[in-house]
Design a protein around this motif. Sequence first.
Motif, PDB file in Angstrom:
ATOM      1  N   ILE A  80      37.673  38.971  38.947  1.00 45.90           N
ATOM      2  CA  ILE A  80      36.441  39.238  39.683  1.00 45.90           C
ATOM      3  C   ILE A  80      36.709  40.298  40.747  1.00 45.90           C
ATOM      4  O   ILE A  80      37.691  40.205  41.490  1.00 45.90           O
ATOM      5  CB  ILE A  80      35.899  37.951  40.340  1.00 45.90           C
ATOM      6  CG1 ILE A  80      35.566  36.904  39.271  1.00 45.90           C
ATOM      7  CG2 ILE A  80      34.665  38.251  41.195  1.00 45.90           C
ATOM      8  CD1 ILE A  80      35.165  35.554  39.844  1.00 45.90           C
ATOM      9  N   VAL A 102      28.482  34.505  39.547  1.00 47.70           N
ATOM     10  CA  VAL A 102      29.623  35.205  38.963  1.00 47.70           C
ATOM     11  C   VAL A 102      30.775  34.232  38.713  1.00 47.70           C
ATOM     12  O   VAL A 102      31.350  34.190  37.614  1.00 47.70           O
ATOM     13  CB  VAL A 102      30.079  36.357  39.881  1.00 47.70           C
ATOM     14  CG1 VAL A 102      31.394  36.948  39.379  1.00 47.70           C
ATOM     15  CG2 VAL A 102      29.013  37.432  39.960  1.00 47.70           C
ATOM     16  N   SER A 126      30.020  31.694  35.910  1.00 47.97           N
ATOM     17  CA  SER A 126      30.105  32.280  34.579  1.00 47.97           C
ATOM     18  C   SER A 126      31.551  32.419  34.118  1.00 47.97           C
ATOM     19  O   SER A 126      31.887  32.084  32.976  1.00 47.97           O
ATOM     20  CB  SER A 126      29.412  33.645  34.576  1.00 47.97           C
ATOM     21  OG  SER A 126      29.531  34.263  33.310  1.00 47.97           O
ATOM     22  N   VAL A 127      32.414  32.873  35.006  1.00 46.31           N
ATOM     23  CA  VAL A 127      33.821  33.052  34.641  1.00 46.31           C
ATOM     24  C   VAL A 127      34.485  31.717  34.341  1.00 46.31           C
ATOM     25  O   VAL A 127      35.262  31.594  33.383  1.00 46.31           O
ATOM     26  CB  VAL A 127      34.571  33.790  35.771  1.00 46.31           C
ATOM     27  CG1 VAL A 127      36.083  33.760  35.521  1.00 46.31           C
ATOM     28  CG2 VAL A 127      34.087  35.220  35.901  1.00 46.31           C
ATOM     29  N   GLU A 130      24.614  35.014  44.520  1.00 44.86           N
ATOM     30  CA  GLU A 130      25.168  36.008  43.599  1.00 44.86           C
ATOM     31  C   GLU A 130      26.613  35.669  43.250  1.00 44.86           C
ATOM     32  O   GLU A 130      27.025  35.728  42.081  1.00 44.86           O
ATOM     33  CB  GLU A 130      25.092  37.390  44.238  1.00 44.86           C
ATOM     34  CG  GLU A 130      25.641  38.503  43.367  1.00 44.86           C
ATOM     35  CD  GLU A 130      25.638  39.842  44.090  1.00 44.86           C
ATOM     36  OE1 GLU A 130      26.178  40.809  43.507  1.00 44.86           O
ATOM     37  OE2 GLU A 130      25.124  39.921  45.230  1.00 44.86           O
TER      38      GLU A 130
END
Length: 361
Positions: free
Chosen positions: A257, A276, A279-280, A272
């Motif tokens: 990331i 992220v 999702s990872v 936000e």
Amino acid sequence: MTDGPQSSGPLAGIRILEVGHILAGPYATMMLADLGAEVTKIEPPTGDLSRQVSDSYFASLNRGKRSICLDLGTADGRARLGELASEAHGLIVNLKPSAIRKYGLDYESMRQWNERIVCVALTGYGLDDGDHPAFDYVLQAETGVAALTGAPDGPPTLPGYSAADNSTGLTAALGLVAHLLSGRGGQVDVSLRDVMLSQLNYRAAAYLNDGVEPRRAENGAHSYYVPAQLFPTEAGHLALFVTHDGFWRAFATEAGIDGFETMAERVSRREELLAVVGSVLTTDTAENWEARLRPRGVPAAAVRTLPEALRRTPGAVVRAGDYELVASPIRIAGYEPRYGPPPALGEHGHDREPDREPVQQ
């Protein structure tokens, strides 16, 4: 300092009396017994109510103690308690305030037997704040703990264990030892309400000083740190707790990331960032993420059941008589606790008139 285990604990020679039922008081005195104190449990002829729950439940709170049956509703029972108090260093009482005073279990009553005894009143709301029924779950509801637990759009809920009772027991034990160090007798007053409010420390400070009202967050997210919460993964959930920029850099490197380099930025871009990270994390299992992140020093752990945790931590399980129990959390160099079995009811003495109606403790 000796090289090998000591033959006695740091509280060896300290004699503690316990009067009460179920959890908070017995847990306090068990912690003291694990450290070498001689704990004598004063039970009515019918026994501590926890004996009626199950044998293993009773053992989990009363290993390594002595048991004497006394009916404190009789003059003989109170006189025998006075004899025991004359040779004791401390008394922990886990009853409602009116019962503590009725049966002479506060310092003002006990000092006639022993000026230097330390008496700890462990109650729901305090020795001077009434007899309202006080149980763990009730206090968690009343002090704001339940309102902070659960999903934001769901009902309030409770932890899966007796957080208020256990925390108050530890606090009572600390209060007793602190007063013993003073060398003077006296009264210690510890309540479930006060302990739970104390444990909401930074939440209360944010409200009192900054006007920030505590609210529940999705997946138990921390109110200050981001990301610090539970995340679903490919299999299982992962607890990730990033509290400073160094942790973030290590995590971001492993997770691939970019950005979000400062705490202020992560807080201001919370939603936000969580999208992220979430999702990872779904690209691997919770167990694998733990194995990947821990070598980098990132605070992370897969969510496990208690049986799974116990299997992974065999050193936390000890034998006390016929029971396997969780060991004391206090480790002292050179001392290995001797975990004795829980006592049979009245194993170390009985009231001389056990047939009278026992005091309701």
